[in-house]
Write a protein that holds these residues in place. Structure first.
Motif, mmCIF file in Angstrom:
data_model
loop_
_atom_site.group_PDB
_atom_site.id
_atom_site.type_symbol
_atom_site.label_atom_id
_atom_site.label_comp_id
_atom_site.label_asym_id
_atom_site.label_seq_id
_atom_site.Cartn_x
_atom_site.Cartn_y
_atom_site.Cartn_z
ATOM 1 N N GLY A 98 122.997 142.677 92.152
ATOM 2 C CA GLY A 98 121.868 143.313 91.474
ATOM 3 C C GLY A 98 122.292 144.095 90.252
ATOM 4 O O GLY A 98 121.619 144.084 89.218
ATOM 5 N N LEU A 99 123.428 144.775 90.345
ATOM 6 C CA LEU A 99 123.896 145.583 89.223
ATOM 7 C C LEU A 99 124.454 144.744 88.080
ATOM 8 O O LEU A 99 124.408 145.156 86.928
ATOM 9 C CB LEU A 99 124.958 146.581 89.691
ATOM 10 C CG LEU A 99 124.463 147.692 90.605
ATOM 11 C CD1 LEU A 99 125.621 148.574 91.046
ATOM 12 C CD2 LEU A 99 123.380 148.522 89.932
ATOM 13 N N LEU A 100 124.971 143.567 88.396
ATOM 14 C CA LEU A 100 125.579 142.735 87.349
ATOM 15 C C LEU A 100 124.673 141.617 86.847
ATOM 16 O O LEU A 100 125.009 140.954 85.867
ATOM 17 C CB LEU A 100 126.902 142.155 87.853
ATOM 18 C CG LEU A 100 127.986 143.175 88.167
ATOM 19 C CD1 LEU A 100 129.245 142.472 88.661
ATOM 20 C CD2 LEU A 100 128.290 144.048 86.960
ATOM 21 N N LEU A 101 123.546 141.432 87.486
ATOM 22 C CA LEU A 101 122.642 140.339 87.138
ATOM 23 C C LEU A 101 122.370 140.250 85.635
ATOM 24 O O LEU A 101 122.452 139.178 85.046
ATOM 25 C CB LEU A 101 121.324 140.501 87.903
ATOM 26 C CG LEU A 101 120.236 139.475 87.614
ATOM 27 C CD1 LEU A 101 120.666 138.103 88.106
ATOM 28 C CD2 LEU A 101 118.942 139.896 88.286
ATOM 29 N N ASP A 102 122.067 141.362 85.010
ATOM 30 C CA ASP A 102 121.727 141.374 83.580
ATOM 31 C C ASP A 102 122.694 142.202 82.752
ATOM 32 O O ASP A 102 122.339 142.701 81.681
ATOM 33 C CB ASP A 102 120.303 141.912 83.386
ATOM 34 C CG ASP A 102 119.233 140.906 83.784
ATOM 35 O OD1 ASP A 102 119.502 139.694 83.667
ATOM 36 O OD2 ASP A 102 118.149 141.330 84.201
ATOM 37 N N ALA A 103 123.914 142.349 83.223
ATOM 38 C CA ALA A 103 124.885 143.182 82.508
ATOM 39 C C ALA A 103 125.118 142.720 81.071
ATOM 40 O O ALA A 103 125.394 143.534 80.191
ATOM 41 C CB ALA A 103 126.205 143.241 83.269
ATOM 42 N N SER A 104 124.986 141.441 80.812
ATOM 43 C CA SER A 104 125.228 140.927 79.456
ATOM 44 C C SER A 104 124.161 141.361 78.458
ATOM 45 O O SER A 104 124.375 141.307 77.253
ATOM 46 C CB SER A 104 125.324 139.404 79.470
ATOM 47 O OG SER A 104 124.080 138.831 79.831
ATOM 48 N N LYS A 105 123.020 141.816 78.950
ATOM 49 C CA LYS A 105 121.941 142.217 78.035
ATOM 50 C C LYS A 105 122.344 143.370 77.128
ATOM 51 O O LYS A 105 121.845 143.486 76.020
ATOM 52 C CB LYS A 105 120.684 142.607 78.816
ATOM 53 C CG LYS A 105 119.901 141.434 79.325
ATOM 54 C CD LYS A 105 118.604 141.904 79.951
ATOM 55 C CE LYS A 105 117.763 140.738 80.425
ATOM 56 N NZ LYS A 105 116.513 141.207 81.021
ATOM 57 N N ILE A 106 123.244 144.213 77.584
ATOM 58 C CA ILE A 106 123.639 145.346 76.752
ATOM 59 C C ILE A 106 124.344 144.872 75.479
ATOM 60 O O ILE A 106 124.319 145.547 74.465
ATOM 61 C CB ILE A 106 124.490 146.375 77.532
ATOM 62 C CG1 ILE A 106 124.511 147.697 76.766
ATOM 63 C CG2 ILE A 106 125.880 145.842 77.821
ATOM 64 C CD1 ILE A 106 124.897 148.881 77.577
ATOM 65 N N VAL A 107 124.932 143.686 75.533
ATOM 66 C CA VAL A 107 125.576 143.116 74.358
ATOM 67 C C VAL A 107 124.589 142.229 73.586
ATOM 68 O O VAL A 107 124.565 142.240 72.363
ATOM 69 C CB VAL A 107 126.830 142.297 74.756
ATOM 70 C CG1 VAL A 107 127.453 141.630 73.546
ATOM 71 C CG2 VAL A 107 127.841 143.188 75.457
#
Length: 119
Positions: A98-107
């Motif tokens: 859940g915490l890493l699902l959209d981690a790339s969005k910050i970039v």
């Protein structure tokens, strides 16, 4: 927030991702923080809390969405386990997912709310 100050940046990530406190295996906490810190440093965001989960929802920070996704996964796993004795869930993996699902969005997203560079 000074994202280049390792101690302060890690503390900020830990504070914003409150569901990290539910992890049994603290190795996962370090890995999640490492991944978010790497993305945050590669991003144009001054503060991780300012990155929205969606450009059309600027008031909904991605960190709140990530916590909510993890909490929902835990809740659903408890519901399913209560109905089906043969199902066993690894809560730590649900939290990390859940915490890493959209981690790339910050970039991928930039403060001007336009699609950013791709990773």
């Amino acid at each position: 927030m000074d994202k280049e100050n390792d101690v302060l940046a890690r503390e900020a990530i830990r504070r914003h991702f409150s569901v990290l406190s539910k992890l049994k295996d603290k190795t996962y906490e370090t890995l999640v923080i490492d991944i978010w810190l790497e993305g945050w440093r590669a991003s144009k965001w001054d503060d991780i809390i300012d990155c929205p989960s969606n450009p059309k929802l600027p008031g909904l920070p991605i960190v709140r969405q990530a916590n909510a996704v993890s909490e929902m996964a835990i809740a659903v796993s408890h519901l399913m386990s209560s109905r089906y004795d043969e199902l066993v869930f690894d809560t730590d993996l649900l939290i990390v997912g859940g915490l890493l699902l959209d981690a790339s969005k910050i970039v991928k997203m930039e403060p001007d709310m336009q699609q950013g560079r791709k990773i």
